[in-house]
Design a protein around this motif. Structure first.
Motif, mmCIF file in Angstrom:
data_model
loop_
_atom_site.group_PDB
_atom_site.id
_atom_site.type_symbol
_atom_site.label_atom_id
_atom_site.label_comp_id
_atom_site.label_asym_id
_atom_site.label_seq_id
_atom_site.Cartn_x
_atom_site.Cartn_y
_atom_site.Cartn_z
ATOM 1 N N PHE A 54 12.885 39.563 25.449
ATOM 2 C CA PHE A 54 13.136 38.146 25.675
ATOM 3 C C PHE A 54 13.090 37.775 27.153
ATOM 4 O O PHE A 54 12.745 36.643 27.506
ATOM 5 C CB PHE A 54 14.461 37.728 25.036
ATOM 6 N N LEU A 55 13.415 38.724 28.030
ATOM 7 C CA LEU A 55 13.219 38.482 29.464
ATOM 8 C C LEU A 55 11.743 38.261 29.763
ATOM 9 O O LEU A 55 11.370 37.328 30.490
ATOM 10 C CB LEU A 55 13.745 39.663 30.289
ATOM 11 N N VAL A 56 10.911 39.131 29.215
ATOM 12 C CA VAL A 56 9.466 39.017 29.432
ATOM 13 C C VAL A 56 8.945 37.711 28.845
ATOM 14 O O VAL A 56 8.144 37.001 29.471
ATOM 15 C CB VAL A 56 8.725 40.223 28.824
ATOM 16 N N GLN A 57 9.390 37.353 27.624
ATOM 17 C CA GLN A 57 8.926 36.098 27.015
ATOM 18 C C GLN A 57 9.304 34.896 27.869
ATOM 19 O O GLN A 57 8.482 34.013 28.128
ATOM 20 C CB GLN A 57 9.497 35.929 25.611
ATOM 21 N N SER A 58 10.567 34.873 28.329
ATOM 22 C CA SER A 58 11.029 33.728 29.124
ATOM 23 C C SER A 58 10.263 33.615 30.429
ATOM 24 O O SER A 58 9.962 32.507 30.897
ATOM 25 C CB SER A 58 12.531 33.862 29.406
#
Length: 298
Positions: A224-228
């Motif tokens: 989710f860090l990468v997605q954000s």
């Protein structure tokens, strides 16, 4: 760094995230005999919140508003998980996978309405091919449609709203703040469901704890860090197309490590999903150039 390079790196990062999510199908399938779904979700996302907290000690870029808006995306994500999980009680896993994948169709429409921008030709053709691939790969013709399918369809709508929400919020807030808001919301809201419907606080086999830690770190915090971060440089429609690779990766890891066999329709479906992604990338790269050259020649 040029915008095109950043978009390419964002897409590659999202493909890596999707690969991690693909591994979780085999892992979670193997442990759900020993832990119930809401208990697993609550432990996974609450532990993810704990792992993310040290990053917030670096105050640069941290924003309470970012956490708040991340919690909005997290609420959509939680509703998606809840409806998908309940729907699985009444429909087949194959139908659930296909219907959840319908987010690839919903995202461009929602994003276009919210941002008041037309859907690009690449996304239209790519979405069509990916949708066909998902249908061939996943739909269970014998099971047909039922109540579980409607619940899963509602879950797919909320998953698509999470993607579009992150697209809307990511340019204005740090990836860490948005991620914390999302995963903390899912963890906090999943715990009451686990306490009400299940018995979460009991002893589990070691493989359950290993699975919780692995999915918490790699398939949740990092993913989710990468997605954000990536959605600062690529569109929600492209993200949805990339996420259609999840069943392809799930199939790959199930064949390699889960002892499952590959059937023809799965291979054909995976081909169309990959073709959809490549078509979207190719048309969105070259369609504007072709239009500009045509105008120049008039």
């Amino acid at each position: 760094m040029e915008l095109k390079t950043k978009q390419l790196l964002a897409d590659i990062s999202l493909i890596a995230v999707t690969a991690f999510w693909g591994t979780t199908f085999v892992i979670i399938k193997n442990i759900l005999a020993n832990i119930e779904p809401f208990s697993f979700l609550s432990f996974r996302f609450l532990l993810s919140t704990f792992f993310l907290l040290p990053l917030l000690l670096q105050k640069e870029g941290f924003s309470p508003k970012g956490v708040f808006f991340g919690s909005i995306a997290g609420f959509f994500l939680w509703l998606g998980y809840i409806l998908q999980t309940i729907g699985l009680k009444y429909t087949s896993a194959a139908n659930s996978g296909f219907i959840t994948g319908l987010a690839v169709v919903m995202v461009p429409v929602l994003s276009s309405i919210l941002n008041k921008k037309p859907v690009t030709p690449g996304v239209i053709f790519g979405t069509g091919l990916s949708f066909l691939g998902l249908f061939i790969m996943s739909f269970d013709f014998k099971a047909g449609f039922n109540t579980g399918d409607l619940l899963t369809l509602a879950g797919a709508l909320f998953f698509s709203m999470q993607i579009v929400s992150v697209e809307r919020f990511s340019p204005n807030f740090s990836a860490t703040s948005l991620t914390l808001g999302q995963i903390a919301t899912v963890g906090v809201l999943s715990l009451p469901a686990a306490l009400w419907l299940e018995e979460p606080f009991k002893s589990y086999p070691n493989e359950v704890y290993y699975a919780i830690v692995f999915t918490a770190i790699f398939a949740t915090v990092l993913a989710f860090l990468v997605q954000s971060k990536a959605q600062q440089f690529t569109s929600a429609s492209h993200v949805a197309l990339i996420f259609t690779l999840e069943p392809v990766f799930a199939l790959l890891f199930a064949v390699l490590f889960g002892g499952e066999s590959l059937v023809a329709k799965q291979g054909i479906g995976a081909f169309f999903i990959l073709a959809g992604m490549l078509t979207a990338e190719f048309l969105d790269q070259y369609w504007p150039k072709a239009k500009d050259e045509k105008k120049a020649n008039l």
